[in-house]
Every structure is written in C-alpha cells, then in structure tokens.
Design an enzyme around this catalytic site. Structure first.
Site, short mmCIF file in Angstrom:
data_model
loop_
_atom_site.label_atom_id
_atom_site.label_comp_id
_atom_site.label_asym_id
_atom_site.label_seq_id
_atom_site.Cartn_x
_atom_site.Cartn_y
_atom_site.Cartn_z
N ASN A 255 15.39 115.54 68.90
CA ASN A 255 14.27 114.84 68.01
C ASN A 255 13.30 114.74 67.96
OD1 ASN A 255 13.88 112.16 68.15
ND2 ASN A 255 14.70 111.05 69.57
N ARG B 279 18.88 114.89 66.38
CA ARG B 279 19.06 113.50 65.83
C ARG B 279 18.97 113.25 64.69
NH1 ARG B 279 15.88 108.73 68.84
NH2 ARG B 279 16.52 106.47 67.33
N HIS C 99 20.09 103.06 65.66
CA HIS C 99 19.77 103.27 67.17
C HIS C 99 21.14 103.50 67.22
CE1 HIS C 99 15.70 100.51 67.45
NE2 HIS C 99 15.70 101.32 68.42
N HIS D 83 19.27 96.59 72.12
CA HIS D 83 17.53 98.12 71.93
C HIS D 83 16.24 97.83 72.46
CE1 HIS D 83 17.62 102.32 71.83
NE2 HIS D 83 16.04 101.60 71.17
N GLY E 264 13.28 99.01 72.75
CA GLY E 264 11.89 99.59 72.93
C GLY E 264 10.48 99.90 72.23
N ASN E 265 10.71 101.23 71.50
CA ASN E 265 9.18 100.73 70.83
C ASN E 265 9.33 100.29 69.35
OD1 ASN E 265 6.81 101.71 72.05
ND2 ASN E 265 7.42 103.60 72.09
N GLY E 266 10.94 100.52 69.32
CA GLY E 266 11.54 100.37 68.19
C GLY E 266 12.87 99.05 68.91
N ARG F 233 6.36 97.41 64.34
CA ARG F 233 6.59 96.60 62.92
C ARG F 233 7.38 95.41 62.95
NH1 ARG F 233 11.92 101.16 63.98
NH2 ARG F 233 10.65 102.37 64.74
N GLY G 65 13.40 101.17 76.67
CA GLY G 65 11.70 100.83 77.25
C GLY G 65 11.83 100.17 77.74
N GLY H 15 13.56 97.57 77.60
CA GLY H 15 15.07 96.35 78.21
C GLY H 15 15.45 96.27 79.49
N GLU I 107 20.67 108.91 74.73
CA GLU I 107 21.08 109.40 73.27
C GLU I 107 20.81 110.65 72.95
OE1 GLU I 107 17.25 107.13 72.56
OE2 GLU I 107 17.92 106.56 70.70
P1 ADP Z 1 11.16 104.32 72.26
O1 ADP Z 1 11.73 103.26 70.79
O2 ADP Z 1 9.85 105.41 70.98
O3 ADP Z 1 12.08 105.73 72.30
P2 ADP Z 1 10.79 103.33 74.73
O4 ADP Z 1 12.20 103.41 74.15
O5 ADP Z 1 10.79 104.69 75.55
O6 ADP Z 1 10.31 103.40 73.05
O7 ADP Z 1 10.16 101.86 75.34
C1 ADP Z 1 8.84 102.19 74.63
C2 ADP Z 1 8.38 100.31 75.29
O8 ADP Z 1 9.04 100.17 76.90
C3 ADP Z 1 7.23 100.25 74.71
O9 ADP Z 1 6.45 98.77 75.20
C4 ADP Z 1 6.21 100.12 77.33
O10 ADP Z 1 5.97 99.51 77.03
C5 ADP Z 1 7.97 99.43 77.62
N1 ADP Z 1 8.05 99.84 78.67
C6 ADP Z 1 8.42 101.18 79.69
N2 ADP Z 1 8.17 101.01 80.75
C7 ADP Z 1 7.85 99.79 81.28
C8 ADP Z 1 7.46 98.90 81.79
N3 ADP Z 1 7.64 99.61 83.40
N4 ADP Z 1 7.55 97.47 82.18
C9 ADP Z 1 6.90 96.59 80.85
N5 ADP Z 1 7.77 97.84 79.37
C10 ADP Z 1 7.84 98.91 79.98
#
Ligand code: ADP
Length: 395
Positions: free
Chosen positions: A9, A91, A179, A204, A206-208, A237, A324, A326, A375
């Site tokens: 990825n 990916r 996603h 979903h 995460g960062n995205g 974003r 992350g 969620g 993924e």
């Molecule tokens: P990506 O889109 O890069 O794959 P991830 O799915 O890893 O991202 O999600 C990253 C996000 O998840 C960040 O904002 C991070 O702070 C958040 N995150 C990860 N663990 C925790 C946690 N224990 N509590 C709150 N937020 C978290």
C-alpha cells in the site's frame, strides 16, 4: 516451504507492506511501514504479534520512492529466509469506471492504470511504482491491483453524477468514491452480525475519513466523490466545500491550482481548524479550546452526512465505526451517536468504552457497532480470487 503474498500500500510519503498468509484469515506474518519519504525516512518492521523487530532511519537526501521500494524489497527478501512470495497484491487508488473489481496486472493493464493518473495525481503514480519495480525484478511474479474505487461501482448511475454539463460527465468527471477496500472488508463482516440485508452506514474515520451507505453488502452512496477530498472533514482535508470558495480564493488571494491543492489536502481539516494537530489523539489530549472546536466541527460534519446517507438508503438500521478514530476513540463514537438519537440510536456506555462488537443499548432501534477494518487482508483475499479465477480483463 512457507508461502506468502506480498501486500503493498504505497502512498505519497509512505509505503506499507506485509507478508500475508495465502489462506483465510490472511494474517500478516510481518508488517513494515516506511514513513517520511522526502522528510525523515523511517522504517518500522513488526512481527505477527505486533512487536517491533526492526527500526531503521535514513538521511532524506536521495531517499525517494524508488529507493524506498528497493529497501522494501530487500527487507522482504531478508525476512523470507526459506519461505517465498508467490504473488503480490497492491492497493491502487483509482480504477476509473472500467475496473469494478480487482485485476491481474499485465503490461496493457498497467498502461490503462497509468492513464488514470490525472484523476488521482497525488496517489496513482506512487501506487503503480512498486508494481513496475516488481515487473522489472520478478517478471514471473503474478501481481494483482485492487482499487479503492471499485466497491462503489455498484451505485446507481444517477448517484455517481455531478450536476455538470453532460460532456463533463462523459469525460469522467463523476463521483467515484474511495476507501473501497475498507468498506468491502466491512461488507464481508456484516452477515456475521446479522446485518446482511440491513441498511447500514459505515463510518471509516481515520486520517482520511468517509461514510458509505450500504445495503445487501453493496455500496449505495458515499461521501467521497471525484477525489478523496470530498465529504467529511478529515485530518488535513477540508471535505465538502462550496465551490464558490475556491473561485473567491483565486480572485482575492491569487491562489493557483497547486496552492488550492495544498489548502484542501494538507492545511485544512482537524489541523487547519485547531491550528494544533491533525491527530485525534493529540486533540483529545489537549485542553485548548481550539482543539475542542475542531473536534466539534468534525462531529457536526459526520452528523450532517449521516442524515444525507440515511436519506439515500430510505432509512437506517445500523451504524458501523471503523479505522483509527472509529475503532479507538470512544469519545468520538459517543458524540456521533448523540447526534443520531433522532434516528433511534441509544449507545451502551460500557460497551462503547470496551469498543468491540455491538455498542448500542438493548432495545436501541438503530444498532451501532465497532468493526476493525483490514484493507491488507482484503487485498490478500482478492489475490486468491483473481488468481484462482484468472479474472484478468482483456488488454
Ligand atoms: P490512515 O487514514 O492514515 O490509515 P488511521 O486509520 O490509522 O489513518 O487513523 C489515524 C487516526 O486515528 C489519527 O487521527 C489518530 O489520532 C486516530 N487514533 C488512533 N488511535 C487512537 C486512539 N486510541 N484514540 C483516539 N484516536 C486514535
């Protein structure tokens, strides 16, 4: 001799890779992450238990994507010992309208995927680079491209359109959605939760971040559109933005395409609104009013878009949290759920704090769930399907 799939990825500044088992549940024997390409290159290699087994840093000068791919392949070979890689799965962010399912890579397919680069210039070339490198180094190795857009091709044609002149729609200016590998994995888990035919929104986060409305395991609508910048507010974003804002900024601040790109992809979202961080953990740990405000806007945008997708589904039976934030941030889940009371959602505080499986209260009309996404596992599963069915599209 043990056999593995190499799952790759590759992003704009990082490469994730793993050696996965070749049968369900496709567990990772080893996972690697090279981050900071161009700034502070750093590798972390973890074993099956998640323990770090190797860390390495490099000087940024000359450490480009090609070098990172070379390092990845060298590490993979080192780690393999007596074992061998029998196929690679990648990916790939964009499959356009043609690729509604994963595909075995051939030279003709690679050309067609490269032709989609203008639709995702920040990602597609990086996704294709490791495929090309492997074609050079191991021409016999079967490679499978898995698309972030493919899962959404089940949406009705109308749902995939913008209200732009027809010639633009025909030229491919459409809502593609992203996603998809994450959503597809979640879709495989829904029957086990009794949600096979339910109207479900998957968040979903995460960062995205995006939402997908699903029914019968298929995508009905999603918040991301032509690019992965649409929809929800994200780490950096902005998400959906009145297009008039862009025109205003071009006129009033003389911003050009590159400046607008940096603004909407890199400088906005949780980072831009808080002025502190794009990382939810850092914002939760902060006492600053700006951090609370950024989270409040993040949650508000989710509430608004859940309403929109519930309308697209004609009602809602279940809400699933993944990625992350969620999967890990009980506070965000509770705040999102509070804005879904009108849809019939009552959370169970203890279950939400535990953060696994069903988190809604007994008797809640709308059920809510935490389902960890996978993924990479989804890619490995596609490798098996594509190679066993010989599903290469004609060149
Ligand atoms: P990506 O889109 O890069 O794959 P991830 O799915 O890893 O991202 O999600 C990253 C996000 O998840 C960040 O904002 C991070 O702070 C958040 N995150 C990860 N663990 C925790 C946690 N224990 N509590 C709150 N937020 C978290």
């Amino acid at each position: 001799m043990a056999e593995f799939f190499l799952v790759v990825n590759a992003g704009s500044s990082s490469i994730k890779f793993g050696l996965h088992e070749t049968s369900a549940p496709f567990a990772a024997h080893l996972r690697g992450l090279i981050e900071g390409i161009g700034t502070a290159p750093h590798l972390r290699l973890r074993d099956a238990a998640g323990e770090t087994v190797l860390e390495r840093r490099w000087a940024p000068e000359g450490f480009d994507h090609a070098r990172a791919i070379g390092e990845m392949l060298a590490l993979e070979r080192e780690a393999l010992g007596d074992s061998r890689v029998v196929a690679a799965g990648h990916r790939v962010v964009h499959g356009g309208l043609d690729f509604a399912r994963p595909v075995r890579v051939t030279p003709g397919i690679l050309d067609r995927l490269a032709a989609l680069s203008p639709l995702a210039p920040l990602h597609q070339p990086h996704n294709l680079a490791p495929i090309r490198a492997l074609v050079e180094l191991a021409p016999e190795l079967p490679q499978v491209a898995c698309f972030d857009t493919a899962f959404h091709r089940s949406q009705a044609p109308l749902v995939q359109e913008f209200a732009l002149p027809r010639r633009m729609t025909e030229a491919g200016i459409r809502r593609y959605g992203f996603h998809g590998l994450s959503y597809e994995y979640i879709a495989t888990q829904l029957p086990g939760l009794g949600l096979a035919q339910a109207r479900v929104i998957v968040a979903h986060l995460g960062n995205g971040a995006s939402l997908c409305a699903m029914q019968g395991g298929r995508s009905v609508a999603s918040t991301m559109g032509f690019t992965a910048a649409d929809g929800l507010m994200m780490g950096t974003r902005c998400g959906a933005l009145d297009p008039g804002v862009l025109i205003h900024l071009m006129d009033s601040e003389g911003m050009d395409a590159r400046a607008l790109e940096a603004l909407i992809y890199k400088e906005s979202g949780l980072l831009g609104v808080s002025g502190i961080s794009s990382d939810m953990r850092a914002l939760r740990a902060s006492d600053a009013v700006e951090a609370r405000h950024a989270i409040a806007l993040f949650v508000h945008r989710i509430h608004r878009e859940i309403g929109s997708l519930a309308a697209a589904l004609g009602g809602l039976d279940a809400l699933v949290f993944t990625a992350g934030i969620g999967e890990n941030d009980a506070a965000t889940r509770a705040e999102v759920a509070a804005g879904c009371a009108w849809l019939g959602l009552t959370l169970d505080a203890a279950r939400n704090a535990a953060g696994e499986g069903r988190i809604s209260a007994e008797g809640s009309r709308l059920s809510a769930w935490v389902v960890p996404t996978d993924e990479e596992g989804m890619i490995a599963r596609h490798v098996v399907e594509v190679l066993s069915q010989g599903m290469a599209l004609p060149d």
